[in-house]
Design a protein around this motif. Sequence first.
Motif, PDB file in Angstrom:
ATOM      1  N   LEU A   1       0.934  -1.094  -0.056  1.00 16.50           N
ATOM      2  CA  LEU A   1      -0.088   0.392   0.124  1.00 16.50           C
ATOM      3  C   LEU A   1       0.742   1.657   0.352  1.00 16.50           C
ATOM      4  CD1 LEU A   1      -2.854  -0.498   2.643  1.00 16.50           C
ATOM      5  CD2 LEU A   1      -3.008  -1.106   0.457  1.00 16.50           C
ATOM      6  N   CYS A   2       0.512   2.605  -0.119  1.00 18.46           N
ATOM      7  CA  CYS A   2       1.153   3.389  -0.555  1.00 18.46           C
ATOM      8  C   CYS A   2       0.312   4.642  -0.805  1.00 18.46           C
ATOM      9  CB  CYS A   2       2.382   3.744  -1.977  1.00 18.46           C
ATOM     10  SG  CYS A   2       1.318   3.131  -3.378  1.00 18.46           S
ATOM     11  N   GLY A   3       0.382   5.876  -0.509  1.00 19.46           N
ATOM     12  CA  GLY A   3      -0.922   7.024   0.030  1.00 19.46           C
ATOM     13  C   GLY A   3      -1.317   7.433   1.010  1.00 19.46           C
ATOM     14  N   ASP A   4      -1.625   8.701   1.473  1.00 24.74           N
ATOM     15  CA  ASP A   4      -2.035   9.128   2.486  1.00 24.74           C
ATOM     16  C   ASP A   4      -3.486   8.040   3.011  1.00 24.74           C
ATOM     17  OD1 ASP A   4      -4.789  10.302   1.078  1.00 24.74           O
ATOM     18  OD2 ASP A   4      -4.252  11.827   1.318  1.00 24.74           O
ATOM     19  N   GLY A   5      -3.908   7.226   2.362  1.00 22.85           N
ATOM     20  CA  GLY A   5      -4.991   6.394   3.226  1.00 22.85           C
ATOM     21  C   GLY A   5      -4.485   5.175   3.600  1.00 22.85           C
ATOM     22  N   TYR A   6      -2.986   5.293   3.704  1.00 23.77           N
ATOM     23  CA  TYR A   6      -2.614   3.760   4.031  1.00 23.77           C
ATOM     24  C   TYR A   6      -3.015   3.439   5.182  1.00 23.77           C
ATOM     25  CZ  TYR A   6       1.309   0.878   4.844  1.00 23.77           C
ATOM     26  OH  TYR A   6       2.488   0.037   5.164  1.00 23.77           O
ATOM     27  N   GLU A   7      -2.456   4.334   6.597  1.00 22.69           N
ATOM     28  CA  GLU A   7      -3.301   3.777   7.801  1.00 22.69           C
ATOM     29  C   GLU A   7      -4.117   3.493   7.870  1.00 22.69           C
ATOM     30  OE1 GLU A   7      -1.994   7.117  10.747  1.00 22.69           O
ATOM     31  OE2 GLU A   7       0.174   6.634  10.099  1.00 22.69           O
ATOM     32  N   ILE A   8      -5.969   4.269   7.028  1.00 25.27           N
ATOM     33  CA  ILE A   8      -7.131   3.849   7.610  1.00 25.27           C
ATOM     34  C   ILE A   8      -7.473   2.413   6.922  1.00 25.27           C
ATOM     35  CG2 ILE A   8      -7.618   6.329   8.154  1.00 25.27           C
ATOM     36  CD1 ILE A   8      -9.137   6.498   5.100  1.00 25.27           C
ATOM     37  N   THR A   9      -6.709   2.348   5.968  1.00 28.52           N
ATOM     38  CA  THR A   9      -6.984   1.385   4.483  1.00 28.52           C
ATOM     39  C   THR A   9      -5.984  -0.074   5.520  1.00 28.52           C
ATOM     40  OG1 THR A   9      -6.634   2.961   2.573  1.00 28.52           O
ATOM     41  CG2 THR A   9      -6.515   0.406   3.056  1.00 28.52           C
ATOM     42  N   GLU A  10      -5.355   0.312   6.045  1.00 27.08           N
ATOM     43  CA  GLU A  10      -4.137  -0.799   6.840  1.00 27.08           C
ATOM     44  C   GLU A  10      -5.234  -1.450   8.004  1.00 27.08           C
ATOM     45  OE1 GLU A  10       0.266  -2.051   8.575  1.00 27.08           O
ATOM     46  OE2 GLU A  10      -1.313  -0.276   9.324  1.00 27.08           O
ATOM     47  N   LYS A  11      -5.619  -0.486   8.660  1.00 28.67           N
ATOM     48  CA  LYS A  11      -6.243  -0.410   9.788  1.00 28.67           C
ATOM     49  C   LYS A  11      -7.868  -1.134   9.546  1.00 28.67           C
ATOM     50  CE  LYS A  11      -4.839   3.041  12.611  1.00 28.67           C
ATOM     51  NZ  LYS A  11      -4.715   4.169  13.500  1.00 28.67           N
ATOM     52  N   GLY A  12      -8.216  -0.817   7.762  1.00 27.51           N
ATOM     53  CA  GLY A  12      -9.695  -1.241   7.775  1.00 27.51           C
ATOM     54  C   GLY A  12     -10.039  -2.543   6.663  1.00 27.51           C
ATOM     55  N   PHE A  13      -8.448  -3.467   7.309  1.00 27.78           N
ATOM     56  CA  PHE A  13      -8.348  -4.956   6.345  1.00 27.78           C
ATOM     57  C   PHE A  13      -8.481  -5.984   7.456  1.00 27.78           C
ATOM     58  CE2 PHE A  13      -6.084  -3.210   1.546  1.00 27.78           C
ATOM     59  CZ  PHE A  13      -7.056  -3.128   1.490  1.00 27.78           C
ATOM     60  N   ASN A  14      -9.241  -6.966   6.565  1.00 30.54           N
ATOM     61  CA  ASN A  14      -9.622  -7.751   7.617  1.00 30.54           C
ATOM     62  C   ASN A  14      -8.567  -9.259   7.152  1.00 30.54           C
ATOM     63  OD1 ASN A  14     -10.571  -6.495  10.444  1.00 30.54           O
ATOM     64  ND2 ASN A  14     -13.041  -7.043   8.424  1.00 30.54           N
ATOM     65  N   LYS A  15      -8.882  -8.970   5.981  1.00 31.97           N
ATOM     66  CA  LYS A  15      -8.056  -9.936   4.983  1.00 31.97           C
ATOM     67  C   LYS A  15      -6.893  -9.881   4.091  1.00 31.97           C
ATOM     68  CE  LYS A  15     -12.989 -11.319   4.159  1.00 31.97           C
ATOM     69  NZ  LYS A  15     -13.910 -11.916   3.503  1.00 31.97           N
ATOM     70  N   THR A  16      -6.389  -9.002   3.919  1.00 30.82           N
ATOM     71  CA  THR A  16      -5.194  -8.978   2.545  1.00 30.82           C
ATOM     72  C   THR A  16      -4.304  -8.439   3.406  1.00 30.82           C
ATOM     73  OG1 THR A  16      -6.722  -7.504   1.478  1.00 30.82           O
ATOM     74  CG2 THR A  16      -4.820  -6.736   0.788  1.00 30.82           C
ATOM     75  N   SER A  17      -2.827  -9.640   2.757  1.00 30.13           N
ATOM     76  CA  SER A  17      -1.656  -9.894   3.211  1.00 30.13           C
ATOM     77  C   SER A  17      -1.095  -8.352   2.712  1.00 30.13           C
ATOM     78  CB  SER A  17      -0.854 -11.085   2.916  1.00 30.13           C
ATOM     79  OG  SER A  17       0.049 -11.019   3.531  1.00 30.13           O
TER      80      SER A  17
END
Length: 237
Positions: free
Chosen positions: A160-176
């Motif tokens: 992942l990259c971009g300013d949405g990195y942290e919220i996306t990382e926290k919101g993911f449950n399945k993706t490695s």
Amino acid sequence: MKILALDSSALVASVALCEDEKLLAEYTLNNGNTHSETILPMVESILGFFGITPKDIDLFAVSAGPGSFTGVRIGAATLKGLAFGTKKPCVEVSTLEAIAHNLSMHKGLICPVMNARRSQVYTALFRSDGKTLTRLMPDSALAISELDELLTAYGEEVCLCGDGYEITEKGFNKTSLRFVPQRLRLQSAASVAAVALKSYQNGDFSTDSELGVNYLRPSQAEREREQKLQLQAEKEQ
């Protein structure tokens, strides 16, 4: 070929000067100031160090969205002003593709994400062979949960990259996910310049007056106006 590139599509403001593929200078600010106050002084500072003016630039490039509506407009308007009267080619670059280019040296899936609010992100998907990016998905606005499902289907690690990195990382449950250093997550005008050069070499460029932007979805003001018009129409029926 001297390339001047701007990115003000998110919280970071970035300006780069390149000579073909060689980075001469990059000026990046992440201090919370409004881009209308910083982006032009940043340009003037870089050009001043090299003793050149916009007339000496051969190619103008800007991150044209998606991203902050105000930030994208400021970047495009600033570039138009700099390029005006020079009759030099201009290239509008996908913000998401430019961010993905930060990680082009990593082999595998690269997913740029920008915070689009309401548990959504602006996103796209690329695969890199360690040098070149291949686009797998167009620029889109997706719910984080929907993106999680989409990426999981590939069955491999994702950068992942971009300013949405942290919220996306926290919101993911399945993706490695593979860890990406913060410096490589941020918008970079040098990456905008690199993507723009390839576009120019492929004959994809415009004039300053033709330069456009891509918001992907209407602004909040436009959405609110549409809702009011819809309610008014329903009352009149």
